[in-house]
Write a protein that holds these residues in place. Structure first.
Motif, PDB file in Angstrom:
ATOM      1  N   GLU A  42       0.825  -1.211   0.000  1.00 13.44           N
ATOM      2  CA  GLU A  42       0.000   0.000   0.000  1.00 13.44           C
ATOM      3  C   GLU A  42       0.852   1.250   0.000  1.00 13.44           C
ATOM      4  O   GLU A  42       1.929   1.278   0.608  1.00 13.44           O
ATOM      5  CB  GLU A  42      -0.881  -0.021   1.260  1.00 13.44           C
ATOM      6  CG  GLU A  42      -1.753   1.210   1.434  1.00 13.44           C
ATOM      7  CD  GLU A  42      -2.809   0.995   2.505  1.00 13.44           C
ATOM      8  OE1 GLU A  42      -2.655   0.070   3.321  1.00 13.44           O
ATOM      9  OE2 GLU A  42      -3.791   1.756   2.516  1.00 13.44           O
ATOM     10  N   GLN A  58      -4.889   6.906  -1.781  1.00 13.72           N
ATOM     11  CA  GLN A  58      -4.363   5.598  -1.373  1.00 13.72           C
ATOM     12  C   GLN A  58      -4.447   4.649  -2.554  1.00 13.72           C
ATOM     13  O   GLN A  58      -5.354   4.769  -3.388  1.00 13.72           O
ATOM     14  CB  GLN A  58      -5.226   5.079  -0.208  1.00 13.72           C
ATOM     15  CG  GLN A  58      -4.880   3.707   0.312  1.00 13.72           C
ATOM     16  CD  GLN A  58      -5.874   2.635  -0.123  1.00 13.72           C
ATOM     17  OE1 GLN A  58      -6.459   2.707  -1.193  1.00 13.72           O
ATOM     18  NE2 GLN A  58      -6.068   1.647   0.717  1.00 13.72           N
ATOM     19  N   GLU A  72      -8.494   4.483  -2.993  1.00 15.45           N
ATOM     20  CA  GLU A  72      -9.501   5.421  -2.489  1.00 15.45           C
ATOM     21  C   GLU A  72      -8.895   6.811  -2.431  1.00 15.45           C
ATOM     22  O   GLU A  72      -7.665   6.968  -2.388  1.00 15.45           O
ATOM     23  CB  GLU A  72     -10.047   4.980  -1.110  1.00 15.45           C
ATOM     24  CG  GLU A  72      -8.973   4.735  -0.080  1.00 15.45           C
ATOM     25  CD  GLU A  72      -9.480   4.029   1.179  1.00 15.45           C
ATOM     26  OE1 GLU A  72     -10.298   3.097   1.076  1.00 15.45           O
ATOM     27  OE2 GLU A  72      -9.040   4.415   2.283  1.00 15.45           O
ATOM     28  N   HIS A  90     -14.583   5.588  -3.514  1.00 18.35           N
ATOM     29  CA  HIS A  90     -13.972   4.308  -3.864  1.00 18.35           C
ATOM     30  C   HIS A  90     -14.324   3.967  -5.311  1.00 18.35           C
ATOM     31  O   HIS A  90     -15.465   4.181  -5.733  1.00 18.35           O
ATOM     32  CB  HIS A  90     -14.515   3.189  -2.965  1.00 18.35           C
ATOM     33  CG  HIS A  90     -14.366   3.455  -1.495  1.00 18.35           C
ATOM     34  ND1 HIS A  90     -13.288   3.014  -0.769  1.00 18.35           N
ATOM     35  CD2 HIS A  90     -15.152   4.122  -0.621  1.00 18.35           C
ATOM     36  CE1 HIS A  90     -13.427   3.390   0.499  1.00 18.35           C
ATOM     37  NE2 HIS A  90     -14.548   4.068   0.617  1.00 18.35           N
ATOM     38  N   GLU A  96     -18.111   7.152   1.071  1.00 18.07           N
ATOM     39  CA  GLU A  96     -18.109   6.894   2.525  1.00 18.07           C
ATOM     40  C   GLU A  96     -17.851   8.198   3.259  1.00 18.07           C
ATOM     41  O   GLU A  96     -16.923   8.921   2.901  1.00 18.07           O
ATOM     42  CB  GLU A  96     -16.994   5.868   2.809  1.00 18.07           C
ATOM     43  CG  GLU A  96     -16.710   5.612   4.272  1.00 18.07           C
ATOM     44  CD  GLU A  96     -15.426   4.763   4.440  1.00 18.07           C
ATOM     45  OE1 GLU A  96     -14.948   4.133   3.456  1.00 18.07           O
ATOM     46  OE2 GLU A  96     -14.888   4.765   5.554  1.00 18.07           O
ATOM     47  N   VAL A 130     -18.961   1.260   7.737  1.00 14.06           N
ATOM     48  CA  VAL A 130     -17.501   1.098   7.766  1.00 14.06           C
ATOM     49  C   VAL A 130     -16.975   1.773   9.026  1.00 14.06           C
ATOM     50  O   VAL A 130     -17.422   2.862   9.392  1.00 14.06           O
ATOM     51  CB  VAL A 130     -16.834   1.739   6.520  1.00 14.06           C
ATOM     52  CG1 VAL A 130     -15.310   1.609   6.598  1.00 14.06           C
ATOM     53  CG2 VAL A 130     -17.341   1.103   5.230  1.00 14.06           C
ATOM     54  N   MET A 147     -16.103  -3.581   8.326  1.00 14.65           N
ATOM     55  CA  MET A 147     -17.258  -3.157   7.524  1.00 14.65           C
ATOM     56  C   MET A 147     -18.421  -4.113   7.706  1.00 14.65           C
ATOM     57  O   MET A 147     -18.236  -5.290   8.044  1.00 14.65           O
ATOM     58  CB  MET A 147     -16.887  -3.056   6.035  1.00 14.65           C
ATOM     59  CG  MET A 147     -16.569  -4.374   5.382  1.00 14.65           C
ATOM     60  SD  MET A 147     -16.272  -4.148   3.606  1.00 14.65           S
ATOM     61  CE  MET A 147     -15.795  -5.822   3.146  1.00 14.65           C
ATOM     62  N   ALA A 149     -21.149  -5.581   5.230  1.00 15.09           N
ATOM     63  CA  ALA A 149     -21.344  -5.646   3.777  1.00 15.09           C
ATOM     64  C   ALA A 149     -21.860  -7.024   3.396  1.00 15.09           C
ATOM     65  O   ALA A 149     -21.686  -7.992   4.150  1.00 15.09           O
ATOM     66  CB  ALA A 149     -20.020  -5.381   3.053  1.00 15.09           C
TER      67      ALA A 149
END
Ligand code: HEM
Length: 165
Positions: A42, A58, A72, A90, A96, A130, A147, A149
């Protein structure tokens, strides 16, 4: 076209978040009850333009084959001392807004967010909540993401450790 600006000092309202500024790189691990676990690399960058928010971007890659995974981008606002709002987009069709607190104690900066709004495009996977936690100690940034989901309750999805580049 927007002309490049000369360097400006960070806005005083984001002084608490100053340890975040810069580029961070490292590795993370992802899991969720509905998917196979995975490892990723990352890169994160927090910047500023002299106003009371940080810019954020990111991107991640799969640890084994290097393919691009999640990315993101957004803004980290500090509307009042100790209060933070993270506005994120995203590429998976999700937006978000996370709201929470930023505290510094014994040199450890801690940020905690719970989503207050999640937007899903017509084809996005259903995400309903989230939560994010970050700690910054010197040149180390650690975070966790949970999260709710695809029918699962709020459950751990990601953890990573990044170093200041
Ligand atoms: C470092 C950031 C992240 C990485 C590397 C990552 C990676 C992955 C991977 C590899 C999968 C499984 C394959 C796939 O369906 O594409 C996945 C699934 C998923 N992720 Fe993430 N993710 C990240 C952040 C997030 C965030 C922030 C959200 C929510 C806002 C999210 C929501 C989901 C959802 C909904 C699924 C599908 C689960 C399913 O279909 O059962 N991810 N993620």
């Amino acid at each position: 076209m927007v002309e490049p600006q000369p360097p400006v000092a960070p806005h005083p309202d984001i002084a608490l978040l100053a340890p975040l500024l810069g580029v961070w790189r490292g590795h993370g691990h992802g899991e969720y009850p509905t998917i196979s676990p995975f490892d990723y690399s990352e890169e994160v960058e927090f910047g500023h333009v002299g106003r009371p928010f940080l810019t954020y971007r990111q991107r991640t890659r799969h640890a084994e084959d290097g393919r691009g995974l999640h990315a993101e981008t957004g803004y980290l606002r500090c509307p009042a001392p100790g209060r933070v709002e993270w506005i994120l987009a995203h590429p998976t069709g999700i937006t978000e807004i996370g709201e929470g607190t930023a505290t510094i104690e014994d040199g450890v900066l801690t940020l905690n967010f719970d989503s207050t709004h999640i937007g899903c495009s017509g084809t996005a996977k259903p995400v309903t909540a989230v939560g994010r936690s970050l700690t910054i100690v010197g040149d180390t940034l650690e975070y966790g993401v949970r999260m709710a989901a695809v029918g699962e309750p709020l459950t751990h999805h990601l953890s990573a450790v990044l170093k200041r580049a």
